[in-house]
Design an enzyme around this catalytic site. Structure first.
Site: not given
Length: 195
Positions: A20, A25, A73, A75, A100, A121
């Site tokens: 990632y 994000h 993560y 969320n 972001d 999220n």
């Protein structure tokens, strides 16, 4: 003006792991990495076990900064951030979240206090865990996806080659905005950085 006994918690939102790392994000992680570099610190595992932190001061006699990077993560960000805020006794008015923002064009940003989660999220998770949305936000623009690309796909893709040329400057400016917010306050920071 902040004082030397104050503690500020600065949280960069993102997803953990190398897969990632370059995603839109993850701009919060990238900005916090720049702040860590400026503080001369390296991330270490925090006692809470769900986040990595760097501690330091922007200047001699300046406020204490805790840079937090949740290991969960996006969320599920709220739990680790609440644990850090509780551990360091930081109230929401001393919490800065870097994230972001789709509704702001790439290479622009806005600084604000409070607001909704706008479908983000990470912000939704924070609001749920903290019981409030009244914390500072450094909203780093990523723009909207081109054409009909799904928003979820867009935020989980790497920046374009053209964007990657500008990205270091955007990261640097966002880190400057965090420093300004903590040392100069919201109004001066907004007038200087809000696009």
């Amino acid at each position: 003006m902040s004082t030397s006994d104050e503690v500020w918690l600065v949280v960069g939102l993102g997803n953990p792991g190398p897969a990632y790392a370059g995603h839109r994000h993850n701009i919060g992680y990238l900005v916090n990495d720049e702040l860590a570099r400026r503080l001369g610190g390296t991330y270490r595992s925090h006692k809470t076990g769900r986040a990595d932190v760097v501690e330091g001061r922007l200047s001699i006699g300046g406020p204490r900064l805790v840079l937090g990077r949740p290991r969960t993560y996006m969320n599920e960000t709220g739990g680790p951030v609440k644990a850090l805020a509780t551990f360091y006794k930081v109230q929401p008015d001393h919490l800065v979240v870097i994230h972001d923002e789709l509704d702001i064009p790439f290479d622009t940003m806005r600084v604000k206090m409070g607001g909704g989660d706008n479908g983000h999220n990470g912000l939704k998770s924070l609001r749920g865990s903290l019981g409030t949305g009244d914390f500072y936000r450094i909203r780093v623009g990523i723009g909207r996806p081109p054409g009909r690309q799904d928003v979820a796909d867009f935020v989980l893709t790497n920046y374009s080659a053209a964007e990657r040329k500008v990205l270091p400057f955007q990261i640097d400016t966002a880190a400057d905005a965090v420093e300004s917010l903590i040392t100069e306050g919201l109004e001066k920071t907004q007038s200087r950085f809000n696009s």
